[in-house]
Design a protein around this motif. Structure first.
Motif, short mmCIF file in Angstrom:
data_model
loop_
_atom_site.label_atom_id
_atom_site.label_comp_id
_atom_site.label_asym_id
_atom_site.label_seq_id
_atom_site.Cartn_x
_atom_site.Cartn_y
_atom_site.Cartn_z
N PRO A 10 -7.83 48.64 -5.85
CA PRO A 10 -7.21 47.40 -6.35
C PRO A 10 -6.01 47.62 -7.26
N PRO A 11 -6.02 48.59 -8.20
CA PRO A 11 -4.82 48.76 -9.04
C PRO A 11 -3.55 49.07 -8.23
N GLU A 12 -3.69 49.86 -7.18
CA GLU A 12 -2.53 50.18 -6.35
C GLU A 12 -2.04 48.94 -5.61
N LEU A 13 -2.97 48.15 -5.10
CA LEU A 13 -2.61 46.93 -4.38
C LEU A 13 -1.97 45.90 -5.31
N ALA A 14 -2.52 45.79 -6.52
CA ALA A 14 -1.94 44.87 -7.50
C ALA A 14 -0.51 45.27 -7.85
N ALA A 15 -0.28 46.57 -8.00
CA ALA A 15 1.06 47.06 -8.31
C ALA A 15 2.04 46.71 -7.19
N GLN A 16 1.59 46.80 -5.93
CA GLN A 16 2.45 46.45 -4.80
C GLN A 16 2.83 44.97 -4.85
N VAL A 17 1.85 44.12 -5.13
CA VAL A 17 2.10 42.68 -5.18
C VAL A 17 3.09 42.34 -6.29
#
Length: 382
Positions: free
Chosen positions: A365-372
């Motif tokens: 989730p942290p990586e996905l949140a950073a992408q968003v």
């Protein structure tokens, strides 16, 4: 109990005592028995951070009152509320805003050692266990509740039977059919020249990661010092028995009602997780939220990943949410759910739903949140 008001059972008690699990069990039993019941987890209607002036109880009481008319319009005859409260003064913050509700406040308790076991068994923040035990000890001298029920040594089903027995057979059936209820119209027309607020909507198939990623994005935004609000659509429309149409109406009206309060509190972002099976679905919500500018992030996962996540949830893994329909299902049933989710994901992909597809396979989730956040031009935070 006065029969001109709708019964409201409020389950309170220390962290880890089982308020949400027990509340959902009671709600589910009432619904299966033909009593049209609603359920609200107080934690889910106060997710606006940094916390607005006035504190958590002011926000929760106001938002519960905002959701109330929508439930009444769909025929609610009683409501089960799960949430911590500590003093009679805090209770009054709720009762003063809901004169149409007949409150019964029930404090739950378990022995200290069992509370420790329950808290640690959740696998979340074990460093807070002693604070929870101290909180429970402090509640022993409280005077805010109408009754106290010791659920120690009992299963959730047994505890539900005990609480309902203490309430009496009339609970949930005493309220008359509601009369005319005002329609909640949402935030109204955006003021001329007023900037529209970003709505970050996370959609996707079952087990694609909507709630997990959406909450991570919300957390990063508010930790940066910008006030943001978060709504999981599944958590604001629990009503049984009910139809699919009733559920959709409750979600749309509930989201509009909650946003009106969060907007007044100065929220600069709204993060939503929930179904968006087509662009028309989002437009239908947007009509009730004219001051929001939506961006839909469609989360996508492969069939293998969806199966892995569905099986994990079935075993009790992942974030615990009241009413998770996957917990406790057999392996064959879980495989059926995963296959249906894979078909749903493929259909969303063919339709090109959403503004941006976000692949979640093998990505935390942290990586996905950073992408968003990077896509939005916002600091990715930590």
């Amino acid at each position: 109990m006065r029969t001109d008001r709708v019964p409201l059972l409020w389950l309170s008690g220390p962290t880890g005592v089982g308020k949400s699990s027990l509340g959902w069990e009671i709600f589910d039993r009432l619904g299966r028995g033909g009593v049209k019941a609603a359920f609200v987890d107080a934690d889910q209607i106060s997710l606006c951070h940094p916390e607005p002036e006035g504190g958590t109880h002011r926000v929760r009481a106001r938002n519960l009152a905002a959701l109330w008319p929508g439930f009444l319009r769909e025929g609610m005859r009683c409501l089960v509320l799960a949430g911590f409260v500590d003093t009679p003064e805090e209770v009054r913050e709720y009762t003063e805003l809901l004169p149409g509700a007949a409150f019964t406040v029930c404090r739950l308790r378990v022995p200290s050692e069992e509370l420790r076991e329950r808290f640690l068994g959740r696998g979340w923040r074990p460093d807070l266990v002693e604070a929870a035990v101290a909180e429970a000890a402090a509640q022993e001298g409280s005077r805010y509740a109408d009754l106290c029920v010791d659920t120690g040594g009992r299963t959730v089903a047994e505890a539900a039977q005990l609480v309902l027995g203490r309430l009496g057979a009339a609970f949930g059936t005493a309220a008359p059919a509601p009369g005319r209820v005002p329609v909640v119209q949402g935030g109204g027309v955006a003021a001329a020249g007023r900037a529209r607020v970003p709505l970050l909507w996370f959609s996707g198939a079952t087990a694609s990661g909507k709630s997990t990623v959406g909450y991570e994005v919300f957390s990063r935004i508010h930790r940066s010092g910008v006030r943001a609000a978060y709504v999981d659509l599944r958590q604001i429309a629990a009503l049984r028995p009910s139809s699919a149409d009733e559920g959709r109406r409750l979600k749309a009206r509930g989201l509009a009602a909650l946003w009106a309060g969060y907007r007044a509190d100065g929220a600069a972002y709204l993060v939503v997780s929930g179904e968006a099976d087509s662009d028309e679905t989002v437009r239908a919500y947007a009509r009730l939220l004219p001051d929001l500018a939506p961006t839909v992030f469609r989360l996508h996962a492969s069939p293998a990943t969806l199966l892995e996540r569905v099986l994990l949830r079935g075993r009790g893994g992942g974030p615990a949410t009241p009413g998770d329909e996957l917990r406790g299902l057999g392996r064959d049933a879980l495989r059926t759910v995963a296959a249906r989710a894979a078909r749903e994901a493929a259909a969303l992909d063919r339709a090109g739903a959403g503004d941006l597809r976000v692949d979640t396979d093998d990505r935390p989730p942290p990586e996905l949140a950073a992408q968003v956040l990077s896509h939005l031009g916002l600091p990715t935070g930590t």
